[in-house]
Design an enzyme around this catalytic site. Structure first.
Site, mmCIF file in Angstrom:
data_model
loop_
_atom_site.group_PDB
_atom_site.id
_atom_site.type_symbol
_atom_site.label_atom_id
_atom_site.label_comp_id
_atom_site.label_asym_id
_atom_site.label_seq_id
_atom_site.Cartn_x
_atom_site.Cartn_y
_atom_site.Cartn_z
ATOM 1 N N GLU A 1 11.702 -3.482 7.312
ATOM 2 C CA GLU A 1 11.534 -4.797 6.714
ATOM 3 C C GLU A 1 12.808 -5.518 6.397
ATOM 4 O O GLU A 1 13.075 -6.698 6.279
ATOM 5 C CB GLU A 1 10.630 -4.715 5.397
ATOM 6 C CG GLU A 1 10.238 -6.029 5.121
ATOM 7 C CD GLU A 1 11.023 -6.455 3.849
ATOM 8 O OE1 GLU A 1 11.052 -7.705 3.578
ATOM 9 O OE2 GLU A 1 12.125 -5.802 3.522
ATOM 10 N N ASP B 1 5.374 -5.648 -2.330
ATOM 11 C CA ASP B 1 6.643 -5.518 -2.183
ATOM 12 C C ASP B 1 7.308 -6.419 -2.959
ATOM 13 O O ASP B 1 8.212 -7.360 -2.804
ATOM 14 C CB ASP B 1 6.952 -6.181 -0.654
ATOM 15 C CG ASP B 1 8.441 -5.977 -0.308
ATOM 16 O OD1 ASP B 1 9.109 -5.159 -0.766
ATOM 17 O OD2 ASP B 1 8.778 -6.720 0.730
#
Length: 470
Positions: free
Chosen positions: A330, A358
């Site tokens: 990511e 996140d």
């Protein structure tokens, strides 16, 4: 007529009793989930191992591979119906030796400052880079100064995160462009390097790394890029106001390598009614290398693993297949999220809901949802179930980077929203370590996610068809 009124009254009473029963059952299930999480949680132990035994997990690194193997093993030990690794090619960038920088106000008069290379940056020359500095706030300043004043200099981007914005992610979004595209834009005017003020609301000595892009800049014209701590950014700015012709020196030995194979880690509880309809919960397993990635995003990974464990521990049998996905890459590519969505489409998999964590392991406040009004209205009706836990901030908005590629107009996307006021104190910096995570806050986040997944699974989404596909 009396019989009709009596029938309607009985129907209303029955419906009311049924609603109360459903609400009570849901309340009891949420209480069970929170009890198990807070009294017998596993997320903190998992995070301890990821952080302290493995450490920073930059894509393509040995540590990232160790994290893949560890989480695969732990998911297998949960007794899930399926656990597998999904191959994905990821970029590999290494930092090399620790960066070094100083400000020179006169020959022999130097002050060492704290910097770190931005992820994806090219190195400086082997002996380092020393030249004059020009301070800017934005890309418009580059145009205003022009090549005549910028060429041959280091551009110093010093736009801070906007402190009066309560939503800290909004403040981050308002200034991150200088980190991501700063080198690409400065090179157009002949700059030889850039220094970027760290994306941090706190005054400290920790430089914060992060991804950057050179766009279509030819390799031979790419310039080195580093971040400087907020304290040292202020020092440099003040020094420039007194001595505009000072020199800045920095040296970094980072390197970009060929792509390597890595994996998304996936575990599944197969649905009892709709086995071919999927609910996803996840975080990203990779992290930057300066700290151990405890908040970003070790916390999200272990909370997502905990969701499936909590459902099993409370003996809940989901209707839909529920997957945990630990996404790779990511931070500097989003390859894992794109790969998962690509394979889901190739297999014609029907996803109805995806939830991402996140935003750190801080106290959960609620969720944001990327969905239509009908689904959001249903989800809002569940807020009273979360209120006893002080977790009832529900709003329409963004969800998460890794689940974003799943968006197709029907799937409901959501992001866990913890209290964000301290998140950017640690984000992408050397102090993003296990000791910065509070055990109870982490466990509350996992229970919060499991509760929402339970409700989505039980009641479905508004555009979901009712047929069972085997």
């Amino acid at each position: 007529m009396k019989k009709i009124f009596l029938l309607l009254a009985i129907t209303a009473i029955t419906a009311s009793a049924t609603a109360q029963k459903v609400n009570k059952a849901d309340s009891t299930q949420l209480r069970n989930i929170f009890d198990v999480a807070l009294l017998n949680g596993k997320s903190y132990d998992w995070l301890d191992y990821l952080s302290n035994e493995i450490g920073g997990r930059l894509s393509g690194s040995v540590q990232a591979d160790r994290a893949v193997r560890y989480t695969e093993k732990e998911l297998n030990e949960l007794g899930l119906d399926k656990v597998w690794l999904q191959p994905v090619m990821v970029p590999k960038w290494t930092r090399g030796f620790k960066e070094y920088a100083y400000i020179e106000t006169a020959p022999g008069r130097t002050s060492v400052v704290n910097i770190c290379a931005l992820g994806g940056s090219v190195p400086t020359p082997p002996t380092g880079l020393k030249t004059e500095v020009i301070e800017v706030q934005n890309f418009e300043d580059l145009e205003r100064f022009g090549r005549e004043q910028i060429e041959g200099k280091i551009v110093f981007y010093n736009r801070p995160m906007q402190a009066d914005l309560i939503q800290t992610f909004e403040a981050y979004g308002g200034c991150v462009d200088q980190r991501y595209a700063g080198a690409m834009e400065a090179a157009k005017y002949g700059a030889v390097g850039i220094v970027v003020r760290s994306m941090n609301l706190r005054q400290d000595d920790f430089p914060h790394t992060g991804s950057m892009s050179y766009g279509d800049t030819p390799p031979g014209q790419r310039i080195p890029a580093c971040a400087i701590s907020t304290n040292d950014a202020d020092y440099l700015s003040n020094a420039l106001s007194l001595k505009p012709d000072l020199k800045f020196y920095f040296k970094q030995s980072c390197q970009t390598h060929e792509d390597v194979e890595s994996y998304n880690v996936i575990g599944e509880i197969t649905g009892s009614v709709y086995p071919n309809k999927y609910i996803v919960v996840g975080g990203h397993l990779d992290s930057w290398d300066l700290g151990d990635g405890a908040h970003d995003d070790g916390a999200g990974c272990v909370q997502s693993m905990e969701v499936l464990r909590l459902l099993k521990q409370t003996n809940y049998k989901p209707k839909h297949s529920i997957r945990v996905v630990l996404f790779m890459n990511e931070e500097n590519g989003l390859r894992g999220g794109r790969k998962y969505a690509e394979e889901a489409r190739l297999k014609n998999e029907k996803h109805i809901f995806a939830l991402e964590s996140d935003a750190g392991g801080f106290t959960p406040r609620g969720f944001s949802f990327d969905t239509d009004d009908a689904n959001f209205k249903q989800i809002e009706s569940w807020k009273p179930l979360f209120k006893p836990y002080l977790i009832h901030f529900f709003e329409k908005g963004g969800s998460g980077a890794d689940i974003g590629p799943l968006k197709d107009g029907t799937v409901v996307l959501a992001g866990l929203r913890p209290d964000s006021q301290r998140y950017f104190d640690y984000h992408h910096a050397a102090n993003d370590t296990f000791d910065a995570v509070n055990k109870r806050e982490l466990e509350l986040g996992g229970a919060t996610m499991a509760s929402l997944v339970y409700l989505i699974d039980k009641y479905g989404i508004k555009n979901e068809t009712t047929e069972v596909k085997n």
